[in-house]
Structure formats: C-alpha cells, structure tokens
Design a protein around this motif. Structure first.
Motif, PDB file in Angstrom:
ATOM      1  N   TYR A  29      -5.679  26.122  30.392  1.00  0.00           N
ATOM      2  CA  TYR A  29      -4.269  26.466  30.639  1.00  0.00           C
ATOM      3  C   TYR A  29      -3.743  27.432  29.580  1.00  0.00           C
ATOM      4  O   TYR A  29      -3.006  28.369  29.892  1.00  0.00           O
ATOM      5  CB  TYR A  29      -3.399  25.199  30.672  1.00  0.00           C
ATOM      6  CG  TYR A  29      -3.328  24.597  32.057  1.00  0.00           C
ATOM      7  CD1 TYR A  29      -2.695  25.280  33.093  1.00  0.00           C
ATOM      8  CD2 TYR A  29      -3.911  23.379  32.339  1.00  0.00           C
ATOM      9  CE1 TYR A  29      -2.647  24.753  34.370  1.00  0.00           C
ATOM     10  CE2 TYR A  29      -3.871  22.847  33.614  1.00  0.00           C
ATOM     11  CZ  TYR A  29      -3.232  23.535  34.625  1.00  0.00           C
ATOM     12  OH  TYR A  29      -3.195  23.022  35.887  1.00  0.00           O
ATOM     13  N   ILE A  30      -4.107  27.211  28.331  1.00  0.00           N
ATOM     14  CA  ILE A  30      -3.639  28.101  27.255  1.00  0.00           C
ATOM     15  C   ILE A  30      -4.150  29.520  27.505  1.00  0.00           C
ATOM     16  O   ILE A  30      -3.413  30.500  27.381  1.00  0.00           O
ATOM     17  CB  ILE A  30      -4.085  27.561  25.875  1.00  0.00           C
ATOM     18  CG1 ILE A  30      -3.288  26.290  25.552  1.00  0.00           C
ATOM     19  CG2 ILE A  30      -3.891  28.604  24.773  1.00  0.00           C
ATOM     20  CD1 ILE A  30      -3.773  25.536  24.335  1.00  0.00           C
ATOM     21  N   ASN A  31      -5.405  29.608  27.918  1.00  0.00           N
ATOM     22  CA  ASN A  31      -5.995  30.912  28.216  1.00  0.00           C
ATOM     23  C   ASN A  31      -5.266  31.596  29.378  1.00  0.00           C
ATOM     24  O   ASN A  31      -4.916  32.781  29.303  1.00  0.00           O
ATOM     25  CB  ASN A  31      -7.481  30.710  28.546  1.00  0.00           C
ATOM     26  CG  ASN A  31      -8.217  32.020  28.580  1.00  0.00           C
ATOM     27  OD1 ASN A  31      -8.072  32.825  27.660  1.00  0.00           O
ATOM     28  ND2 ASN A  31      -8.962  32.262  29.640  1.00  0.00           N
ATOM     29  N   GLU A  32      -5.013  30.840  30.455  1.00  0.00           N
ATOM     30  CA  GLU A  32      -4.308  31.398  31.624  1.00  0.00           C
ATOM     31  C   GLU A  32      -2.907  31.872  31.234  1.00  0.00           C
ATOM     32  O   GLU A  32      -2.473  32.955  31.625  1.00  0.00           O
ATOM     33  CB  GLU A  32      -4.172  30.323  32.720  1.00  0.00           C
ATOM     34  CG  GLU A  32      -5.456  29.978  33.420  1.00  0.00           C
ATOM     35  CD  GLU A  32      -5.946  31.102  34.319  1.00  0.00           C
ATOM     36  OE1 GLU A  32      -5.258  31.434  35.298  1.00  0.00           O
ATOM     37  OE2 GLU A  32      -7.019  31.651  34.026  1.00  0.00           O
ATOM     38  N   ILE A  33      -2.215  31.037  30.466  1.00  0.00           N
ATOM     39  CA  ILE A  33      -0.838  31.373  30.052  1.00  0.00           C
ATOM     40  C   ILE A  33      -0.837  32.658  29.228  1.00  0.00           C
ATOM     41  O   ILE A  33       0.015  33.534  29.420  1.00  0.00           O
ATOM     42  CB  ILE A  33      -0.223  30.178  29.273  1.00  0.00           C
ATOM     43  CG1 ILE A  33       0.175  29.078  30.263  1.00  0.00           C
ATOM     44  CG2 ILE A  33       0.982  30.605  28.439  1.00  0.00           C
ATOM     45  CD1 ILE A  33       0.541  27.761  29.628  1.00  0.00           C
ATOM     46  N   ASN A  34      -1.836  32.797  28.351  1.00  0.00           N
ATOM     47  CA  ASN A  34      -1.938  34.020  27.545  1.00  0.00           C
ATOM     48  C   ASN A  34      -2.243  35.228  28.418  1.00  0.00           C
ATOM     49  O   ASN A  34      -1.625  36.279  28.281  1.00  0.00           O
ATOM     50  CB  ASN A  34      -3.017  33.865  26.473  1.00  0.00           C
ATOM     51  CG  ASN A  34      -2.552  32.950  25.353  1.00  0.00           C
ATOM     52  OD1 ASN A  34      -1.350  32.769  25.158  1.00  0.00           O
ATOM     53  ND2 ASN A  34      -3.488  32.364  24.636  1.00  0.00           N
ATOM     54  N   GLU A  35      -3.209  35.064  29.329  1.00  0.00           N
ATOM     55  CA  GLU A  35      -3.601  36.199  30.181  1.00  0.00           C
ATOM     56  C   GLU A  35      -2.461  36.646  31.084  1.00  0.00           C
ATOM     57  O   GLU A  35      -2.295  37.826  31.363  1.00  0.00           O
ATOM     58  CB  GLU A  35      -4.820  35.815  31.026  1.00  0.00           C
ATOM     59  CG  GLU A  35      -6.093  35.835  30.205  1.00  0.00           C
ATOM     60  CD  GLU A  35      -7.341  35.967  31.038  1.00  0.00           C
ATOM     61  OE1 GLU A  35      -7.246  35.906  32.276  1.00  0.00           O
ATOM     62  OE2 GLU A  35      -8.407  36.133  30.434  1.00  0.00           O
ATOM     63  N   LEU A  36      -1.681  35.680  31.567  1.00  0.00           N
ATOM     64  CA  LEU A  36      -0.561  36.007  32.462  1.00  0.00           C
ATOM     65  C   LEU A  36       0.684  36.425  31.677  1.00  0.00           C
ATOM     66  O   LEU A  36       1.729  36.696  32.257  1.00  0.00           O
ATOM     67  CB  LEU A  36      -0.244  34.800  33.359  1.00  0.00           C
ATOM     68  CG  LEU A  36      -1.333  34.466  34.381  1.00  0.00           C
ATOM     69  CD1 LEU A  36      -1.115  33.078  34.972  1.00  0.00           C
ATOM     70  CD2 LEU A  36      -1.388  35.509  35.484  1.00  0.00           C
ATOM     71  N   LYS A  37       0.537  36.460  30.358  1.00  0.00           N
ATOM     72  CA  LYS A  37       1.623  36.882  29.450  1.00  0.00           C
ATOM     73  C   LYS A  37       2.918  36.094  29.693  1.00  0.00           C
ATOM     74  O   LYS A  37       4.017  36.661  29.756  1.00  0.00           O
ATOM     75  CB  LYS A  37       1.866  38.393  29.555  1.00  0.00           C
ATOM     76  CG  LYS A  37       0.619  39.218  29.251  1.00  0.00           C
ATOM     77  CD  LYS A  37       0.954  40.632  28.900  1.00  0.00           C
ATOM     78  CE  LYS A  37      -0.270  41.534  28.776  1.00  0.00           C
ATOM     79  NZ  LYS A  37      -1.452  40.955  28.151  1.00  0.00           N
ATOM     80  N   VAL A  38       2.747  34.784  29.866  1.00  0.00           N
ATOM     81  CA  VAL A  38       3.924  33.912  29.996  1.00  0.00           C
ATOM     82  C   VAL A  38       4.599  33.831  28.626  1.00  0.00           C
ATOM     83  O   VAL A  38       3.928  33.654  27.606  1.00  0.00           O
ATOM     84  CB  VAL A  38       3.513  32.493  30.464  1.00  0.00           C
ATOM     85  CG1 VAL A  38       4.721  31.562  30.498  1.00  0.00           C
ATOM     86  CG2 VAL A  38       2.838  32.554  31.827  1.00  0.00           C
ATOM     87  N   ASN A  39       5.905  34.017  28.612  1.00  0.00           N
ATOM     88  CA  ASN A  39       6.653  33.980  27.354  1.00  0.00           C
ATOM     89  C   ASN A  39       6.808  32.518  26.909  1.00  0.00           C
ATOM     90  O   ASN A  39       7.506  31.741  27.554  1.00  0.00           O
ATOM     91  CB  ASN A  39       8.020  34.638  27.588  1.00  0.00           C
ATOM     92  CG  ASN A  39       8.861  34.677  26.337  1.00  0.00           C
ATOM     93  OD1 ASN A  39       8.392  34.374  25.239  1.00  0.00           O
ATOM     94  ND2 ASN A  39      10.119  35.041  26.497  1.00  0.00           N
ATOM     95  N   VAL A  40       6.119  32.141  25.834  1.00  0.00           N
ATOM     96  CA  VAL A  40       6.177  30.754  25.332  1.00  0.00           C
ATOM     97  C   VAL A  40       6.937  30.746  24.009  1.00  0.00           C
ATOM     98  O   VAL A  40       6.579  31.470  23.085  1.00  0.00           O
ATOM     99  CB  VAL A  40       4.754  30.182  25.114  1.00  0.00           C
ATOM    100  CG1 VAL A  40       4.833  28.757  24.568  1.00  0.00           C
ATOM    101  CG2 VAL A  40       3.948  30.219  26.409  1.00  0.00           C
ATOM    102  N   ARG A  41       7.977  29.940  23.929  1.00  0.00           N
ATOM    103  CA  ARG A  41       8.726  29.811  22.662  1.00  0.00           C
ATOM    104  C   ARG A  41       8.468  28.420  22.100  1.00  0.00           C
ATOM    105  O   ARG A  41       8.993  27.432  22.624  1.00  0.00           O
ATOM    106  CB  ARG A  41      10.224  29.980  22.900  1.00  0.00           C
ATOM    107  CG  ARG A  41      10.586  31.373  23.355  1.00  0.00           C
ATOM    108  CD  ARG A  41      12.091  31.509  23.437  1.00  0.00           C
ATOM    109  NE  ARG A  41      12.459  32.363  24.544  1.00  0.00           N
ATOM    110  CZ  ARG A  41      13.681  32.473  25.030  1.00  0.00           C
ATOM    111  NH1 ARG A  41      14.660  31.771  24.516  1.00  0.00           N
ATOM    112  NH2 ARG A  41      13.931  33.278  26.036  1.00  0.00           N
ATOM    113  N   LEU A  42       7.644  28.356  21.067  1.00  0.00           N
ATOM    114  CA  LEU A  42       7.320  27.056  20.465  1.00  0.00           C
ATOM    115  C   LEU A  42       8.421  26.634  19.492  1.00  0.00           C
ATOM    116  O   LEU A  42       9.283  27.438  19.122  1.00  0.00           O
ATOM    117  CB  LEU A  42       5.972  27.140  19.747  1.00  0.00           C
ATOM    118  CG  LEU A  42       4.761  27.374  20.664  1.00  0.00           C
ATOM    119  CD1 LEU A  42       3.508  27.596  19.840  1.00  0.00           C
ATOM    120  CD2 LEU A  42       4.562  26.222  21.635  1.00  0.00           C
ATOM    121  N   ASN A  43       8.373  25.372  19.088  1.00  0.00           N
ATOM    122  CA  ASN A  43       9.339  24.821  18.122  1.00  0.00           C
ATOM    123  C   ASN A  43      10.784  25.105  18.531  1.00  0.00           C
ATOM    124  O   ASN A  43      11.634  25.428  17.699  1.00  0.00           O
ATOM    125  CB  ASN A  43       9.068  25.383  16.715  1.00  0.00           C
ATOM    126  CG  ASN A  43       7.673  25.049  16.245  1.00  0.00           C
ATOM    127  OD1 ASN A  43       7.251  23.900  16.343  1.00  0.00           O
ATOM    128  ND2 ASN A  43       6.941  26.043  15.784  1.00  0.00           N
TER     129      ASN A  43
END
Ligand SMILES: Cc1cc2nc3c(=O)[nH]c(=O)nc-3n(C[C@H](O)[C@H](O)[C@H](O)COP(=O)(O)OP(=O)(O)OC[C@H]3O[C@@H](n4cnc5c(N)ncnc54)[C@H](O)[C@@H]3O)c2cc1C
Length: 230
Positions: A23-37
C-alpha cells in the motif's frame, strides 16, 4: 520497515507487513498527498471545502473499569506493540481473543513468562470469527512457548502484588504475581470526527474499524465500496 499498524509488529505477522509495504508503494506511485503527524479536526475539513470526505479513524482499546487499572504497570496491547510502553519479565494478558493471544505469543517468544486470563471457557472465541486452522495453530504455538492459559476467570483488581483474578466456577480468588498487565479486551469505534462532521458535509462516509472494528479485509472492502461509488 513500516510498523505503524500494531497488528503487523510481531515477527510472525510477515504477511501483514508485506501488505502494508504494498500500500505504501502504491500510495507513493499514485502520488497521493499524505500529511503525517496531523490530527484532522472538523475546522480543518471545513477549510479544505472537500467534495467528499471518507473518515477512516479506526478504533480505540476498551479500558475496563477495574480497581488499579490506571496503575503504571497496566498497558494496552496496542501501546505495547507500538513500542509506546514496555513489559516486564512476567506478564498477565487480560483477554484471550485474537489480539490478546497474538500479543501473548509475541511476548513469550521474547522469553517472558506470560499468562492469559480469559472470561470465556476457551480462548480465541470472542469477537469476529477466526478460521479454525489459524485458531488451532495459534493455540498450539502458545502451548509450545509455555504460555499459561487461565479460562473462565475474571480480573478483579491490579495491586502491588499482581493481578487478582476470580475463577468463575469456584469463586476462588488468586493473585498472579506479575510485572505487567496487558489489556486486550476489545476495541470500540473511534467515530468522534465522523459524528462532528455529520450533517455538515453532503458526501460523508465512515469506513473500516471506525464503522465497526473488524479486520483488514473488512476495512479494505469498505474502502473499495465507497471508492467505487464516488
Ligand atoms: C494488535 C492487533 C492485531 C491485529 N491483527 C490483525 C490481523 O492479523 N488481521 C487482520 O485482518 N486484522 C487485524 N487487526 C485489525 C486491523 O488492524 C484493523 O481492522 C484495521 O487496521 C482497520 O483499519 P482502519 O484503516 O479502519 O483503521 P486503523 O488501521 O486503526 O487506522 C486508523 C488511523 O487513523 C488515524 N486517526 C485517527 N483519528 C485521526 C484524526 N482525527 N486525524 C488523523 N488521523 C487520525 C489513526 O492514528 C490510525 O493511524 C489487528 C488489530 C490489532 C489492534
């Protein structure tokens, strides 16, 4: 190695970790904007003016109202697995469901002396159905690694001396000397954000454990259904 999902922490949860990595790989490849913390609040959602909001805030451990439950030596299975808390050499795991049993096995494999205390007459019977072969294998592994299993027993109190337990059949009380009591007595939906957004967002969805604490497959199905219908 990502270990943010507590269920994937034990060494024997390799498949869960592989799924997480995928999932992390897919999210990165699809350039999903993730805001941690970042803790999402109703105001933040309002400022974004989104067309659709999917709330997947998960679940929180159920903490029983028992004397001594707030002591320093009482920790939740989630906090332990996430490394937020530590366990001593002797451990009582309260709750012999899937989470309690897997946590007990993980601790026993670290060389700790572990006792599971379960109110039902058998372990891995509460909560959602666990496939028979998985259940039998886990019980065999617990026995192999020397985990004591005390069924039909309730935790009455946590004291300096340890965990005070009552047997359901005889009513006898026993104190199990222990360094740490681990709570694994279930999870409840964390749906506060969803409730505060209800009525304010036209297209609002609640998925995964926040809707009903179950398992990874259920959370993925929920997400798939919602995404398909957007
Ligand atoms: C110890 C343990 C072992 C498990 N083992 C298994 C297993 O082997 N197989 C299986 O299928 N299931 C297992 N499960 C269940 C599985 O982990 C969950 O069903 C699944 O993770 C639910 O996914 P979710 O996305 O709904 O919620 P979660 O995975 O809990 O994710 C919710 C996320 O939302 C974040 N969040 C909450 N509020 C906010 C906010 N306001 N703003 C921003 N972020 C927020 C949380 O920090 C969290 O990261 C296990 C659970 C536990 C606790």
């Amino acid at each position: 190695m990502p270990t943010v999902v507590e269920g994937s922490v034990p060494d024997f949860k390799v498949d869960d970790r592989r799924l997480l990595e995928w999932y992390i790989n897919e999210i990165n490849e699809l350039k999903v904007n993730v805001r941690l913390n970042t803790e999402v609040t109703p105001d933040m959602v309002a400022n974004e003016k989104p067309d659709e909001v999917v709330v997947a805030t998960g679940s929180v451990p159920i903490i029983l109202d028992i004397p001594g439950i707030n002591r320093d030596n009482v920790v939740t299975a989630s906090d332990l697995l996430l490394g937020k808390k530590k366990a001593g050499n002797t451990v009582v795991v309260l709750g012999g469901g899937l989470v309690g049993s897997e946590t007990a096995l993980w601790l026993a494999k670290q060389g700790k002396k572990v006792t599971i205390v379960e109110a039902l007459s058998d372990i891995i019977r509460a909560g959602k159905y666990v496939p028979h072969m998985n259940r039998i294998m886990l019980i065999d592994l617990l026995k192999f690694h020397g985990v004591d299993i005390m069924t039909s027993a309730y935790l009455l109190e946590v004291t300096d001396g340890g965990a005070v337990v009552m047997r359901k059949d005889s009513g006898t009380r026993t104190t199990i000397p222990t360094d740490t009591v681990v709570l694994a007595t279930g999870y409840r939906p964390d749906n506060a954000l969803y409730r505060s957004l209800s009525g304010k967002i036209a297209n609002l969805y609640l998925i995964g454990d926040a809707r009903d604490p179950q398992n990874i497959m259920n959370a993925i199905w929920d997400a798939y259904e919602v995404a398909q219908n957007m």
